[in-house]
Write an enzyme that holds these catalytic residues in place. Sequence first.
Site, PDB file in Angstrom:
ATOM      1  N   THR A   1      31.174  44.267  30.004  1.00 25.65           N
ATOM      2  CA  THR A   1      31.653  45.028  31.161  1.00 25.65           C
ATOM      3  C   THR A   1      32.657  44.219  31.967  1.00 25.65           C
ATOM      4  O   THR A   1      32.857  44.460  33.142  1.00 25.65           O
ATOM      5  CB  THR A   1      30.468  45.420  32.069  1.00 25.65           C
ATOM      6  OG1 THR A   1      29.747  44.222  32.379  1.00 25.65           O
ATOM      7  CG2 THR A   1      29.545  46.392  31.394  1.00 25.65           C
TER       8      THR A   1
ATOM      9  N   SER B   1      29.724  38.554  41.829  1.00 24.96           N
ATOM     10  CA  SER B   1      29.611  39.668  40.896  1.00 24.96           C
ATOM     11  C   SER B   1      30.995  40.132  40.491  1.00 24.96           C
ATOM     12  O   SER B   1      31.974  39.904  41.201  1.00 24.96           O
ATOM     13  CB  SER B   1      28.833  40.825  41.529  1.00 24.96           C
ATOM     14  OG  SER B   1      29.675  41.524  42.410  1.00 24.96           O
ATOM     15  N   LYS B   2      31.014  40.761  39.322  1.00 21.87           N
ATOM     16  CA  LYS B   2      32.288  41.281  38.821  1.00 21.87           C
ATOM     17  C   LYS B   2      32.869  42.261  39.833  1.00 21.87           C
ATOM     18  O   LYS B   2      34.055  42.290  40.090  1.00 21.87           O
ATOM     19  CB  LYS B   2      32.060  42.039  37.513  1.00 21.87           C
ATOM     20  CG  LYS B   2      31.711  41.131  36.368  1.00 21.87           C
ATOM     21  CD  LYS B   2      31.316  41.946  35.144  1.00 21.87           C
ATOM     22  CE  LYS B   2      30.474  41.095  34.220  1.00 21.87           C
ATOM     23  NZ  LYS B   2      29.795  41.838  33.179  1.00 21.87           N
ATOM     24  N   ARG B   3      31.962  43.046  40.401  1.00 23.81           N
ATOM     25  CA  ARG B   3      32.436  44.078  41.328  1.00 23.81           C
ATOM     26  C   ARG B   3      33.109  43.467  42.554  1.00 23.81           C
ATOM     27  O   ARG B   3      33.993  44.044  43.143  1.00 23.81           O
ATOM     28  CB  ARG B   3      31.277  44.983  41.773  1.00 23.81           C
ATOM     29  CG  ARG B   3      30.843  45.895  40.656  1.00 23.81           C
ATOM     30  CD  ARG B   3      29.823  46.920  41.117  1.00 23.81           C
ATOM     31  NE  ARG B   3      29.245  47.534  39.943  1.00 23.81           N
ATOM     32  CZ  ARG B   3      28.055  47.244  39.465  1.00 23.81           C
ATOM     33  NH1 ARG B   3      27.297  46.368  40.073  1.00 23.81           N
ATOM     34  NH2 ARG B   3      27.606  47.818  38.372  1.00 23.81           N
TER      35      ARG B   3
ATOM     36  N   GLY C   1      34.797  40.818  42.484  1.00 30.47           N
ATOM     37  CA  GLY C   1      35.994  40.069  42.098  1.00 30.47           C
ATOM     38  C   GLY C   1      35.750  38.596  41.818  1.00 30.47           C
ATOM     39  O   GLY C   1      36.655  37.780  42.010  1.00 30.47           O
TER      40      GLY C   1
END
Length: 477
Positions: free
Chosen positions: A15, A253-255, A257
């Site tokens: 993801t 988190s990826k969300r 950034g």
Amino acid sequence: MPDARVRTRFAPSPTGALHFGSVRTALFAWLTARHAGGDFILRIEDTDQERYIPGSEALILETLSWLGLNWDEGPEVGGPHDPYIQSLRIATYREHAEKLVDGGHAYWCTCTPARLAAMREAQRARSEPTRYDRRCLTRQADVTQEREGGMAAVVRLRMPDGVSDWDDVVRGRVSFANSDIDDQVLLKSDGFPTYHLAVVVDDHLMEISHVIRSDEWIPSTPKHLALYAAFGWDVPRFAHVPAVLGPDHQKLSKRRGARNVLEYGELGYLPSAIVNCIALLGWSSGDEQEVFALEELCQRFTLERVNPAAAIFDPKRLDDLNGIHIRRMSTDELVEALEFHLPGTSKETRRMLVPMLRERMVTLADATRLCAPLLGEVKLDLSIEFPPKKVDQATAVAMIDACIEAVEEGALEDHDAMLERLRAVAERSGVKSRDAFRVLYIAILGTPAGLPVIEAMEFLGKEKTLQRLREARARLG
Ligand code: GLU
């Protein structure tokens, strides 16, 4: 399973790229396997088609390889449990879901999304936890007919009564009342498994001894324990490792950034320093030591020494470790590693630059900035005060003249003698030699600090050095 072989796995979903938090999970699993002389398995958990980001699988493999975290089984290398990509194992999960239904541990459910939404809405209105109300469990004959008539259906786990508990290697005893846990969907209507079914089936079939994962999965573990019990399988050890927080104390988190670990390579961070820094996110050696090579980490690392409290990533610590790891590199290694940051230079050139650079780099990318005055023309920054602060005109002229004289005499080869000669000039003028030398830094490098200036002059050679000194002398009038 005291004598069983240690087999750990990293099971990322494709993801996005890996950030420090996800690499930390991978590293702890890798170190646990390497410490015990066991196996490390890489498995790609790509059953959630909606969250799939093309290209992330390749990024994951590249990141692990770059960091030196090799896998014994998994994509590219294969292994006895091939394939290691869940979307290629769909038939296995379906088979296992059907087994659960046959044994009464799971059931088909044809509730429509609209009904489920209305059910949740009503539960919320009554201030109840939102969960499946088991409507289909009591009407299985109808459900069979509906499925035969083509209605979409999922398989749900029938969560047993009682309590789920386990001895977590990191957190100690953890327990949940099963009555708080929903009847989890195991198989979706498109025939794909959910994470919960796939992870348990694969961890069992792949003989995983230690499930090491982020602590955000703790609430899922009771569902997994119910599945192990339903299948009659041995339960692996669980180690839920703490969250990694950014410097702002927010979860990485990826969300949000979080930076792709591979980008740190482009910025001049060494894989060994990154691994060292990440190992200290939650783990400590128990003594003062903080600087570790990968082999040392393999020897020292144990999950028992992982702290359950959230770990905070400190970029300053990464910088410090990176500088230390750079200084531990051999000249040959640095000559090689600097190729990317000093494009267009020959090995011989880099070999001359390395002794000047080694003590002065926080990242390898610093070499680009530091060497610019030696590799290109110096761009004179006319806003730089010249002569610099604390140095009068006469001293600046004396320093430059003495330096020109020494270089003309061919004194450049003997650094110590040069230094002494120039220090004596500063002393005679009554100016601190550190301040007086700034005159030479600005003349040669265009900035009041940077690479060691006598070495820099030697690198430039007599002619260029004299030219720069004379230009600076002209600026002084
Ligand atoms: N695919 C899950 C993830 O990306 C793996 C969780 C686990 O290790 O069980 O976090």
